[in-house]
Write a protein that holds these residues in place. Structure first.
Motif, mmCIF file in Angstrom:
data_model
loop_
_atom_site.group_PDB
_atom_site.id
_atom_site.type_symbol
_atom_site.label_atom_id
_atom_site.label_comp_id
_atom_site.label_asym_id
_atom_site.label_seq_id
_atom_site.Cartn_x
_atom_site.Cartn_y
_atom_site.Cartn_z
ATOM 1 N N ARG A 187 22.412 4.176 14.406
ATOM 2 C CA ARG A 187 22.726 3.473 13.165
ATOM 3 C C ARG A 187 22.516 1.993 13.389
ATOM 4 N NH1 ARG A 187 27.631 1.066 12.345
ATOM 5 N NH2 ARG A 187 29.024 0.970 14.138
ATOM 6 N N GLY A 188 22.346 1.257 12.298
ATOM 7 C CA GLY A 188 22.109 -0.170 12.434
ATOM 8 C C GLY A 188 22.766 -0.974 11.326
ATOM 9 N N GLU A 189 22.829 -2.265 11.558
ATOM 10 C CA GLU A 189 23.361 -3.199 10.565
ATOM 11 C C GLU A 189 22.561 -4.493 10.643
ATOM 12 O OE1 GLU A 189 27.436 -3.845 11.552
ATOM 13 O OE2 GLU A 189 27.851 -1.713 11.752
ATOM 14 N N LEU A 190 22.440 -5.141 9.509
ATOM 15 C CA LEU A 190 21.793 -6.445 9.422
ATOM 16 C C LEU A 190 22.682 -7.358 8.589
ATOM 17 C CD1 LEU A 190 19.340 -8.400 9.719
ATOM 18 C CD2 LEU A 190 18.379 -7.326 7.677
ATOM 19 N N VAL A 191 23.015 -8.519 9.135
ATOM 20 C CA VAL A 191 23.864 -9.498 8.445
ATOM 21 C C VAL A 191 23.108 -10.806 8.304
ATOM 22 C CG1 VAL A 191 25.836 -11.047 8.813
ATOM 23 C CG2 VAL A 191 26.136 -8.596 9.029
ATOM 24 N N GLN A 192 23.225 -11.436 7.127
ATOM 25 C CA GLN A 192 22.638 -12.760 6.895
ATOM 26 C C GLN A 192 23.655 -13.625 6.154
ATOM 27 O OE1 GLN A 192 19.217 -10.986 4.859
ATOM 28 N NE2 GLN A 192 17.855 -11.786 6.448
ATOM 29 N N LEU A 193 23.954 -14.784 6.716
ATOM 30 C CA LEU A 193 24.996 -15.664 6.188
ATOM 31 C C LEU A 193 24.420 -17.013 5.778
ATOM 32 C CD1 LEU A 193 27.768 -15.135 8.917
ATOM 33 C CD2 LEU A 193 27.449 -13.855 6.784
ATOM 34 N N ASN A 194 25.017 -17.584 4.737
ATOM 35 C CA ASN A 194 24.677 -18.941 4.326
ATOM 36 C C ASN A 194 25.913 -19.647 3.772
ATOM 37 O OD1 ASN A 194 22.987 -20.457 1.551
ATOM 38 N ND2 ASN A 194 23.153 -21.304 3.582
ATOM 39 N N GLU A 195 26.264 -19.386 2.506
ATOM 40 C CA GLU A 195 27.343 -20.132 1.875
ATOM 41 C C GLU A 195 28.695 -19.859 2.541
ATOM 42 O OE1 GLU A 195 29.279 -22.861 -0.205
ATOM 43 O OE2 GLU A 195 27.099 -22.596 -0.087
ATOM 44 N N SER A 196 28.940 -18.632 2.929
ATOM 45 C CA SER A 196 30.206 -18.325 3.601
ATOM 46 C C SER A 196 30.322 -19.108 4.901
ATOM 47 C CB SER A 196 30.319 -16.821 3.867
ATOM 48 O OG SER A 196 29.230 -16.367 4.659
ATOM 49 N N LEU A 197 29.206 -19.295 5.585
ATOM 50 C CA LEU A 197 29.194 -20.082 6.823
ATOM 51 C C LEU A 197 29.419 -21.557 6.529
ATOM 52 C CD1 LEU A 197 28.756 -20.065 9.893
ATOM 53 C CD2 LEU A 197 26.296 -20.271 9.445
ATOM 54 N N ASN A 198 28.770 -22.052 5.480
ATOM 55 C CA ASN A 198 28.991 -23.449 5.079
ATOM 56 C C ASN A 198 30.458 -23.723 4.808
ATOM 57 O OD1 ASN A 198 26.254 -24.147 5.223
ATOM 58 N ND2 ASN A 198 25.869 -23.646 3.075
ATOM 59 N N GLN A 199 31.141 -22.767 4.202
ATOM 60 C CA GLN A 199 32.548 -22.961 3.867
ATOM 61 C C GLN A 199 33.445 -22.928 5.100
ATOM 62 O OE1 GLN A 199 32.465 -19.867 0.667
ATOM 63 N NE2 GLN A 199 33.491 -21.425 -0.539
ATOM 64 N N VAL A 200 33.076 -22.137 6.106
ATOM 65 C CA VAL A 200 33.830 -22.163 7.363
ATOM 66 C C VAL A 200 33.724 -23.529 8.024
ATOM 67 C CG1 VAL A 200 33.848 -21.266 9.734
ATOM 68 C CG2 VAL A 200 33.748 -19.687 7.808
ATOM 69 N N PHE A 201 32.542 -24.155 7.917
ATOM 70 C CA PHE A 201 32.331 -25.472 8.535
ATOM 71 C C PHE A 201 32.894 -26.621 7.702
ATOM 72 C CE2 PHE A 201 28.236 -23.816 10.741
ATOM 73 C CZ PHE A 201 29.002 -23.214 11.720
ATOM 74 N N ALA A 202 33.117 -26.400 6.409
ATOM 75 C CA ALA A 202 33.520 -27.478 5.506
ATOM 76 C C ALA A 202 34.780 -28.182 6.019
ATOM 77 C CB ALA A 202 33.760 -26.928 4.101
ATOM 78 N N ASN A 203 34.750 -29.507 5.973
ATOM 79 C CA ASN A 203 35.868 -30.385 6.359
ATOM 80 C C ASN A 203 36.064 -30.484 7.868
ATOM 81 O OD1 ASN A 203 36.490 -30.731 3.585
ATOM 82 N ND2 ASN A 203 37.729 -28.873 3.603
ATOM 83 N N HIS A 204 35.405 -29.636 8.632
ATOM 84 C CA HIS A 204 35.493 -29.713 10.099
ATOM 85 C C HIS A 204 34.302 -30.505 10.631
ATOM 86 C CE1 HIS A 204 38.748 -26.742 10.647
ATOM 87 N NE2 HIS A 204 38.211 -26.116 9.613
ATOM 88 N N GLN A 205 34.536 -31.352 11.602
ATOM 89 C CA GLN A 205 33.462 -32.133 12.202
ATOM 90 C C GLN A 205 33.089 -31.526 13.563
ATOM 91 O OE1 GLN A 205 32.058 -34.594 10.367
ATOM 92 N NE2 GLN A 205 33.523 -33.975 8.792
#
Length: 282
Positions: free
Chosen positions: A20-38
């Protein structure tokens, strides 16, 4: 690729292969994890890979509940964690305890371990621990599956991080525990094909195109994708509940001295303030 196709997890199986396999692609959710953090760039890459990896592991949950993947070490990054649930709501953070001079995994984390905690809404909590022995986060995760589930697993991770937009992706391949001899042969065959995937393909092409390029003779069958979201989960009410666990007199003395008590959410850095009246009502 249309950015609307990011922030999704794609599960797939094969018509005649016991994997079995899985493929994940992230963009906006990743941006939000980084938001406000330097975060420095190497820490962003580490956290992005950890978020992809947790998304892949979250898809293995066969019940309602939470999963936490954390890595701890004696390097300049002392701690990094991604928390998720079966609905793929994710949040995460990293803690830096020293100067960062290199960007490879071992230099960032040093000696330490990975802790994977699975907490079903009903049932017993499970925790697996594996040493950070490997040259990458992917290798550490593969070792975790080898030790905890005795299932051959391969993971490929890719990131593309800029000042204002961030992308990350990952591919997951795992043998199915049936017909051991045949499944091992299938896994080796598909692992060789998967190993040809290029980072830019994972980061720029839609899931169907990626899988067709890799496995066009093995007929991968895609399931409906699941959306991945950043969800911190903090609120003023939850913060008040947390404060209520602290000695009330100590809080009253602090608010008398400082005027208000300020609390920052460690995940999204939202700031909450509580007055003397708020504390008295706890």
């Amino acid at each position: 690729m249309n950015q609307q196709q990011f922030d999704q997890l794609h599960r797939y199986i094969f018509e005649k292969r016991h994997c079995r396999g899985e493929l994940v692609q992230l963009n906006e959710s990743l941006n939000q994890v980084f938001a406000n953090h330097q975060y420095p760039q190497p820490v962003k890459q580490l956290l992005a890979e950890l978020m992809v990896a947790t998304s892949l592991l979250t898809a293995t949950l066969k019940f309602e509940g939470d999963i936490s993947v954390q890595i701890q070490g004696d390097g300049p990054v002392s701690y990094a964690v991604i928390n998720g649930d079966n609905d793929l709501n994710l949040r995460g953070l990293a803690r830096i305890s020293g100067e960062i001079h290199h960007d490879d995994f071992n230099a960032l984390m040093g000696k330490g371990h990975m802790v994977i905690t699975i907490t079903p809404n009903q049932g017993e909590r499970y925790q697996g621990i594996v040493a950070l022995e490997g040259d990458s986060l992917a290798q550490c995760l593969e070792r975790y599956f080898e030790q905890s589930e005795q299932l051959d697993t391969r993971i490929w991770l890719a990131t593309k991080l800029t000042a204002d937009n961030n992308f990350a992706a990952g591919l997951f391949l795992q043998v199915l525990p049936v017909n051991k001899e045949q499944s091992q042969e299938d896994f080796q065959h598909l692992a060789v094909l998967s190993n040809t995937v290029k980072p830019q393909e994972l980061l720029e092409l839609d899931a169907t195109t990626v899988l067709t390029r890799l496995y066009h003779e093995d007929n991968p069958e895609l399931f409906e994708p699941k959306a991945i979201r950043f969800n911190c989960g903090c609120s003023r009410e939850k913060t008040k509940i947390a404060l209520s666990q602290i000695d009330k007199q100590s809080l009253l003395e602090q608010v008398a001295k400082e005027g208000v008590i300020g609390v920052d959410c460690q995940f999204c850095l939202t700031h909450y303030e509580f007055s003397a009246e708020d504390i008295a009502q706890l």
